[in-house]
Design a protein around this motif. Structure first.
Motif, PDB file in Angstrom:
ATOM      1  N   UNK A  84      -0.674  -9.779   1.236  1.00  7.25           N
ATOM      2  CA  UNK A  84       0.139  -9.256   2.337  1.00  7.25           C
ATOM      3  C   UNK A  84       1.574  -9.018   1.876  1.00  7.25           C
ATOM      4  N   UNK A  85       2.091  -9.940   1.058  1.00  7.10           N
ATOM      5  CA  UNK A  85       3.466  -9.806   0.543  1.00  7.10           C
ATOM      6  C   UNK A  85       3.589  -8.574  -0.354  1.00  7.10           C
ATOM      7  N   UNK A  86       2.602  -8.384  -1.261  1.00  3.88           N
ATOM      8  CA  UNK A  86       2.614  -7.212  -2.144  1.00  3.88           C
ATOM      9  C   UNK A  86       2.519  -5.922  -1.330  1.00  3.88           C
ATOM     10  N   UNK A  87       1.654  -5.942  -0.302  1.00  4.50           N
ATOM     11  CA  UNK A  87       1.463  -4.749   0.524  1.00  4.50           C
ATOM     12  C   UNK A  87       2.744  -4.380   1.268  1.00  4.50           C
ATOM     13  N   UNK A  88       3.476  -5.407   1.756  1.00  6.55           N
ATOM     14  CA  UNK A  88       4.642  -5.136   2.596  1.00  6.55           C
ATOM     15  C   UNK A  88       5.916  -4.898   1.799  1.00  6.55           C
ATOM     16  N   UNK A  89       6.067  -5.556   0.623  1.00 13.11           N
ATOM     17  CA  UNK A  89       7.378  -5.567  -0.012  1.00 13.11           C
ATOM     18  C   UNK A  89       7.428  -4.987  -1.425  1.00 13.11           C
ATOM     19  N   UNK A  90       6.284  -4.824  -2.110  1.00  7.05           N
ATOM     20  CA  UNK A  90       6.348  -4.375  -3.502  1.00  7.05           C
ATOM     21  C   UNK A  90       6.959  -2.983  -3.616  1.00  7.05           C
ATOM     22  N   UNK A  91       6.456  -2.028  -2.824  1.00  7.23           N
ATOM     23  CA  UNK A  91       6.997  -0.668  -2.868  1.00  7.23           C
ATOM     24  C   UNK A  91       8.431  -0.638  -2.362  1.00  7.23           C
ATOM     25  N   UNK A  92       8.733  -1.471  -1.322  1.00  5.14           N
ATOM     26  CA  UNK A  92      10.067  -1.486  -0.728  1.00  5.14           C
ATOM     27  C   UNK A  92      11.122  -1.907  -1.735  1.00  5.14           C
ATOM     28  N   UNK A  93      10.835  -2.991  -2.513  1.00  4.37           N
ATOM     29  CA  UNK A  93      11.843  -3.540  -3.416  1.00  4.37           C
ATOM     30  C   UNK A  93      11.717  -3.018  -4.849  1.00  4.37           C
ATOM     31  N   UNK A  94      10.541  -2.546  -5.248  1.00  5.53           N
ATOM     32  CA  UNK A  94      10.335  -2.170  -6.650  1.00  5.53           C
ATOM     33  C   UNK A  94       9.962  -0.703  -6.825  1.00  5.53           C
ATOM     34  N   UNK A  95       9.864   0.044  -5.712  1.00  2.00           N
ATOM     35  CA  UNK A  95       9.441   1.436  -5.813  1.00  2.00           C
ATOM     36  C   UNK A  95      10.617   2.359  -6.063  1.00  2.00           C
ATOM     37  N   UNK A  96      10.300   3.659  -6.073  1.00  2.06           N
ATOM     38  CA  UNK A  96      11.298   4.691  -6.302  1.00  2.06           C
ATOM     39  C   UNK A  96      11.269   5.671  -5.140  1.00  2.06           C
ATOM     40  N   UNK A  97      12.431   6.205  -4.797  1.00  3.28           N
ATOM     41  CA  UNK A  97      12.523   7.153  -3.685  1.00  3.28           C
ATOM     42  C   UNK A  97      11.735   8.410  -3.988  1.00  3.28           C
ATOM     43  N   UNK A  98      11.131   8.982  -2.935  1.00  2.00           N
ATOM     44  CA  UNK A  98      10.437  10.258  -3.073  1.00  2.00           C
ATOM     45  C   UNK A  98       8.993  10.157  -3.505  1.00  2.00           C
ATOM     46  N   UNK A  99       8.527   8.948  -3.833  1.00  2.00           N
ATOM     47  CA  UNK A  99       7.139   8.809  -4.306  1.00  2.00           C
ATOM     48  C   UNK A  99       6.378   7.804  -3.451  1.00  2.00           C
ATOM     49  N   UNK A 100       6.778   7.671  -2.162  1.00  2.00           N
ATOM     50  CA  UNK A 100       6.251   6.584  -1.348  1.00  2.00           C
ATOM     51  C   UNK A 100       4.734   6.617  -1.215  1.00  2.00           C
TER      52      UNK A 100
END
Length: 711
Positions: A84-100
């Motif tokens: 659940x933590x990876x699903x909610x926060x991995x992209x938010x804190x470690x992702x890049x804009x424009x590739x959501x």
């Protein structure tokens, strides 16, 4: 807290902090929460790297799942909270804009890999536990005479205290003993469990080898086996387990009992199914995604000899305009509505619809009669798109182009089939859209060849694969060689010599026409200088070089031309640049400005293919041209005797108009002596065509010039 973290490392630490707070309450460890956070930080970094990697690596997620088990996060709730933590926060804190969207798909696959790694590590730990239990049981049986009470106590402690379910049965299948963990798995009483024989615990999803292995074990032909098996609980629900069954022998080695060890994997299986669904379905529309579609397509195209398949590849027409004008939210709502309509079109057995990405959808049908069914499917799709979609009070018209591929299974791979459908779809779009087209192998081959030539063009120029042939320009008055037109050719390694009609449009499309045109101009001017040196006594030989419309708009055209002429030492009067009539129709002053500058320098500008562009003849006065090149279509009627009187009148009128404007006239496509004579009588100045010479190497022009000089 002072707000969101600034740098990537800060965001990574924030993610590790949130993760540690989520799993610490359900972790059996002596570590403090900050110490656990330090253990999770490198795992968070590995997930971040895997999220942003060029290609997906399942091993990274599996290693993180296994590391959770090593950190004593073995409670199923710890895995659930981690995912659940990876699903909610991995992209938010470690992702890049424009590739959501792409990153969320990658995140779902990482969660699936983490669950697999967690399950594998926990299974290895469980198997080690099982081995210890099995060994303890064997030791207890083998030493019963020496230390009966001690061994019984030891076995009972292991038996009752184990976290996995344990059952002992005789070789006839009578259940003799079960521990508390096994009873809790089944949710029934001990009597209810022991009242059934082992062969009665069947389930419809049992693998074929389950009961074969069981029979081999009770006959003493194998010592143990390990399978995944489902059982029915008393309430009718399914219990999924990792089941290990071992054979227990007496002191003389004779089979005596069977020992079953069960690990409850029901929750893990449901989690895997959920992650599998998320990894194979589009998050926006709920349709199968590219991954699942390729699995189905591969199965369809590799079916039996009597099976066929049909594929419809749909791309919405003008979807980018909707996104640009109404916003991506409206575009997403349109895609959801289109997906619902497509789903209603493919409800028969063997049919499916998937979203490949963006506004591209595919519909697949399989069976023995797909030749008829795929056409009907395409009709249903086109009809489903007819009704406008209402979004935010606006009615949006939906149009689509479909490429259809149909054929027998076993002849082509999935990638080849999808490529053919994609090519066919673009053919439908090029024909105006809002229609469907059937795949044509010849059209596919041409498109693939065009693509191959396009990708090979840049390297071909660097490798020197282009060369120039020269076609003489002959003065109609005395038959002398006036100059030559430079015609570029491509010596392709596979396709041989290609004419400009095969690659010039591709070069214009890719922008390579500018460096290629500069190279042609440089080579042609250099060759003209060599001719000047060899024919100094017979007058200068002119060189004609074609300019594409893309070159006309290039800001370096004039300067490049000046630099080349000065570097090679050729007078501007010896150069003629040919521009097609269609390129100058409606040309404004900005487009004509570079041509005027070149004309002021002394460079001749020829209006090529005159008569094919339907230009206003009055516009000739404002164009900086000094030569009209009459298209061959006007002179074909002069190849026969007597010549077509209509063609004679047209050519006579054009020549008269051109001369009144002080323009010279060159005629293309002269193939007979009678044609050449008639054009001379009509007053044409120069001509070129196969009657004089075909395009050839520069020495050919030298030979023709010598013949004229010695005539």
């Amino acid at each position: 807290m002072t707000g969101e973290p600034d740098g990537p490392e800060d965001r990574l630490r924030r993610f590790a902090t949130i993760w540690s707070r989520a799993v610490f309450p359900v972790t059996s460890t002596s570590l403090t929460r900050p110490e656990l956070e330090q253990q999770l930080l490198p795992l968070a970094r590995r997930l971040s790297d895997a999220l942003k990697a060029r290609t997906f690596d399942a091993a990274a997620g599996q290693a993180v799942g296994a590391a959770l088990v090593a950190a004593h996060c073995t409670d199923p709730e710890a895995l659930s909270r981690s995912l659940d933590c990876v699903d909610a926060y991995l992209v938010l804190y470690c992702g890049e804009d424009g590739l959501q969207e792409a990153l969320r798909t990658r995140s779902a696959r990482l969660q699936h890999a983490m669950a697999a790694g967690f399950a594998g590590a926990l299974r290895e730990r469980t198997l080690a536990e099982q081995e210890a239990i099995s060994q303890a049981a064997l030791n207890a049986r083998s030493t019963v005479a020496e230390a009966l009470h001690a061994s019984e106590a030891r076995f009972r402690a292991v038996f009752e205290g184990a976290a996995i379910g344990i059952g002992i049965a005789d070789l006839e299948g009578n259940i003799l003993q079960v521990n508390g963990a096994l009873l809790r798995m089944f949710g029934g009483s001990e009597q209810g469990v022991r009242g059934r024989k082992v062969p009665e615990w069947t389930h419809p999803e049992d693998a074929p080898q389950v009961w074969r292995l069981y029979k081999e074990l009770v006959r003493g032909e194998r010592e143990h086996y390990h399978v995944e098996k489902a059982f029915y609980r008393p309430d009718g629900t399914a219990l999924w387990t990792n089941l290990t069954v071992s054979l227990l022998r007496d002191a003389d080695g004779r089979p005596q009992y069977q020992l079953a060890l069960m690990e409850d994997t029901t929750e893990r299986r449901l989690l895997n199914l959920r992650l599998r669904y998320e990894a194979t379905h589009d998050a926006l529309t709920g349709l199968p995604n590219r991954t699942l579609f390729f699995e189905r397509l591969e199965k369809a195209v590799s079916g039996g000899n009597d099976q066929r398949f049909g594929l419809c590849y749909l791309d919405l027409d003008g979807f980018k305009t909707i996104n640009d004008s109404l916003g991506h939210a409206a575009g997403d709502r349109l895609l959801v509505e289109v997906a619902d309509r497509l789903q209603s079109c493919a409800t028969a057995p063997g049919e499916m619809v998937a979203r490949l990405g963006g506004d591209e959808f595919v519909a697949l049908t399989t069976g023995p009669d797909t030749e008829r069914e795929v056409d009907a499917l395409a009709d249903r799709i086109m009809n489903a798109l007819v009704t406008p979609v209402r979004i935010d009070g606006r009615e949006l018209t939906v149009r689509g182009s479909i490429g259809i591929v149909e054929g027998p299974a076993g002849e082509r791979g999935p990638a080849e089939v999808l490529r053919s459908a994609d090519i066919t779809m673009y053919r439908a779009k090029s024909a105006g859209g809002n229609r469907f087209e059937l795949a044509d192998p010849e059209a596919d081959a041409r498109a693939i060849t065009r693509h191959g030539l396009t990708t090979a063009l840049p390297a071909a120029l660097d490798r020197g694969e282009f060369f120039i042939e020269y076609q003489p320009l002959v003065h109609l008055g005395d038959g002398s060689v006036h100059g030559a037109e430079a015609l570029v050719r491509w010596l392709h390694p596979q396709h041989g010599v290609l004419g400009p009609d095969r690659f010039i449009p591709l070069a214009e499309h890719t922008g390579l026409i500018v460096p290629l045109g500069r190279w042609v101009l440089e080579q042609s001017v250099r060759q003209a200088c060599q001719w000047q040196e060899r024919h100094a006594d017979s007058g200068p030989l002119r060189i004609n070089v074609n300019l594409s419309p893309c070159q006309l708009t290039h800001p370096g055209l004039v300067q490049d031309t000046v630099d080349i002429l000065e570097r090679e030492g050729l007078d501007a009067e010896a150069l003629c640049l040919e521009v097609t009539e269609s390129a100058l129709i409606g040309a404004d002053d900005d487009l004509l400005k570079p041509l005027r500058r070149l004309a002021e320098m002394g460079v001749d500008i020829a209006l090529d293919d005159f008569g094919t562009g339907y230009s206003n003849l009055a516009n000739l006065r404002r164009l900086p041209v000094s030569i009209l090149k009459l298209d061959r279509s006007f002179t074909q009627g002069m190849q026969q005797f007597p010549a077509d009187p209509v063609d004679l009148k047209i050519v006579e009128g054009i020549v008269s108009l051109a001369h009144s404007l002080d323009l010279a006239v060159t005629v293309e496509g002269v193939e007979t002596g009678a044609q050449a004579e008639q054009l001379r009588i009509l007053g044409c100045d120069t001509a070129q065509g196969w009657y004089y010479a075909r395009p050839g190497p520069p020495d050919r022009l030298h030979e023709l010039a010598l013949v004229d000089a010695t005539g």
